[in-house]
Design a protein around this motif. Structure first.
Motif, mmCIF file in Angstrom:
data_model
loop_
_atom_site.group_PDB
_atom_site.id
_atom_site.type_symbol
_atom_site.label_atom_id
_atom_site.label_comp_id
_atom_site.label_asym_id
_atom_site.label_seq_id
_atom_site.Cartn_x
_atom_site.Cartn_y
_atom_site.Cartn_z
ATOM 1 N N ALA A 55 33.991 26.544 -23.182
ATOM 2 C CA ALA A 55 34.422 27.183 -21.936
ATOM 3 C C ALA A 55 35.927 26.994 -21.729
ATOM 4 O O ALA A 55 36.435 25.880 -21.861
ATOM 5 N N ARG A 56 36.613 28.089 -21.393
ATOM 6 C CA ARG A 56 38.058 28.059 -21.177
ATOM 7 C C ARG A 56 38.425 29.028 -20.059
ATOM 8 O O ARG A 56 38.013 30.192 -20.081
ATOM 9 N N TRP A 57 39.229 28.564 -19.090
ATOM 10 C CA TRP A 57 39.767 29.475 -18.073
ATOM 11 C C TRP A 57 41.077 30.047 -18.603
ATOM 12 O O TRP A 57 41.993 29.306 -18.958
ATOM 13 N N THR A 72 28.441 27.848 -11.565
ATOM 14 C CA THR A 72 29.675 27.422 -10.911
ATOM 15 C C THR A 72 29.367 26.450 -9.787
ATOM 16 O O THR A 72 28.275 26.453 -9.213
ATOM 17 N N PHE A 112 33.062 25.486 -13.938
ATOM 18 C CA PHE A 112 32.170 26.382 -14.665
ATOM 19 C C PHE A 112 31.367 25.556 -15.656
ATOM 20 O O PHE A 112 31.925 24.733 -16.385
ATOM 21 N N GLY A 134 38.509 25.997 -13.372
ATOM 22 C CA GLY A 134 39.262 27.246 -13.327
ATOM 23 C C GLY A 134 39.213 27.857 -11.949
ATOM 24 O O GLY A 134 39.092 27.153 -10.944
ATOM 25 N N ALA A 177 34.343 23.766 -17.694
ATOM 26 C CA ALA A 177 35.774 24.014 -17.576
ATOM 27 C C ALA A 177 36.117 24.200 -16.109
ATOM 28 O O ALA A 177 35.356 24.808 -15.350
ATOM 29 N N SER A 232 36.488 18.821 -19.594
ATOM 30 C CA SER A 232 37.598 19.392 -18.840
ATOM 31 C C SER A 232 38.271 18.290 -18.025
ATOM 32 O O SER A 232 37.597 17.482 -17.376
ATOM 33 N N GLU A 250 35.091 36.433 -11.900
ATOM 34 C CA GLU A 250 34.453 35.613 -10.857
ATOM 35 C C GLU A 250 33.329 36.339 -10.132
ATOM 36 O O GLU A 250 32.644 35.750 -9.298
ATOM 37 N N ARG A 275 40.006 34.731 -16.019
ATOM 38 C CA ARG A 275 38.588 34.828 -16.353
ATOM 39 C C ARG A 275 38.135 33.580 -17.106
ATOM 40 O O ARG A 275 38.955 32.866 -17.678
ATOM 41 N N LEU A 276 36.832 33.375 -17.103
ATOM 42 C CA LEU A 276 36.239 32.277 -17.862
ATOM 43 C C LEU A 276 35.818 32.839 -19.219
ATOM 44 O O LEU A 276 34.995 33.761 -19.298
#
Length: 287
Positions: A15-17, A276, A246, A238, A236, A193, A37, A21-22
């Motif tokens: 998972a990365r922001w 979330t 997330f 974000g 993550a 994270s 989102e 967006r994720l």
């Protein structure tokens, strides 16, 4: 308390922001997705591999993909094609798993992952790819290396050693070399994270094997826990203010072996979800 943002994943990971967006790796579907989102998803790349594959970005915005079973580090070109970014041959890169790019453009990859290591063996390693393209091994003897984060000052790397049930920290030298290995927290995890207070959000389990995503302080104190219905694979921070957590979950059953779980998840109903929850402190560091 968490809310469901997206369903229908196989196994969500990495998972990365990024750019509002994720982003995530949808293992079992060979897809890299970006999710807004409102839960609207878009396929950003198709990856010709199996499991695992993980993602991050170069400072110039180009997407990097770790093609784990093949031991390759791929880069997405403007036309969407994936090409080799660095030559990792001869460095023990088989079984690559996770990636993190620090603020100086240094790329850290971990690998040597095996689900059936010989007793007492820890074959995991970390490779460094520098901005000039050189590659070298900077750590070894890791017990199933997993998620990694780098602090905002680019001076500390923390990595999960899943089979040792701990997070391990290293000092980062100016040239990217790692030293001063130490236990950061005697707590396990997966995709992790870092927040602005220096705590780490990590997937985990309670003492009676209930799945959670938990906020861990250096030393191991559990600061917060969010209970989830299925195993959490990655998380993550974000959102616009960095205060949305997330979480990627799927119905992974601890009483089943790896292959049995994987076969069930890839051939049966897709149980993977993106959840979330609000977080008390915003994101920090890398990724």
């Amino acid at each position: 308390m968490s809310e469901v943002l997206l369903t229908g994943l196989v196994i969500g990971e990495s998972a990365r922001w990024h750019e509002g967006r994720l982003w995530l790796s949808n293992w079992g579907a060979q897809e890299i997705l970006a999710v807004d989102e409102n839960g609207k998803s878009e396929v950003m790349a198709k990856v010709p591999t199996t499991i695992p594959f993980s993602i991050d970005w170069l400072p110039d915005g180009r997407l990097l993909v770790v093609s784990g079973p093949e031991g390759r580090l791929l880069r997405q070109e403007p036309d969407g094609s994936l090409v080799d970014h660095a030559d990792l041959r001869g460095l023990g890169a088989a079984g690559l798993n996770e990636i993190v790019v620090d603020g100086r453009g240094n790329i850290y990859l971990n690998g040597g992952c095996t689900f059936t290591p010989d007793e007492g063996q820890a074959p995991g390693l970390i490779l460094l790819v520098t901005p000039d393209g050189s590659v070298r091994r900077v750590a070894d003897e890791l017990s199933f290396p997993n998620g990694m984060v780098v602090t905002p000052d680019n001076r500390t790397l923390v990595i999960v050693e899943s089979f040792a049930s701990q997070m391990t920290a290293y000092d980062i030298a100016d040239d990217g070399t790692l030293s001063n290995r130490r236990v950061w927290a005697p707590v396990t995890g997966d995709g992790i994270s870092l927040d602005a207070d220096g705590a780490i959000w990590a997937p985990g389990w309670t003492e009676d094997w209930q799945p959670v995503c938990q906020r861990v302080a250096e030393g191991g104190e559990i600061l917060d826990r969010i209970h989830v219905d299925h195993a959490c694979f990655a998380c993550a921070l974000g959102g616009d203010d960095g205060r949305t957590l997330f979480m990627l979950t799927a119905d992974w059953r601890m009483n089943e072996g790896f292959e049995d779980n994987l076969n069930r998840l890839t051939t049966g109903p897709r149980t993977g979800q993106l959840l979330t929850a609000p977080a008390p402190t915003p994101a920090a560091g890398h990724p």
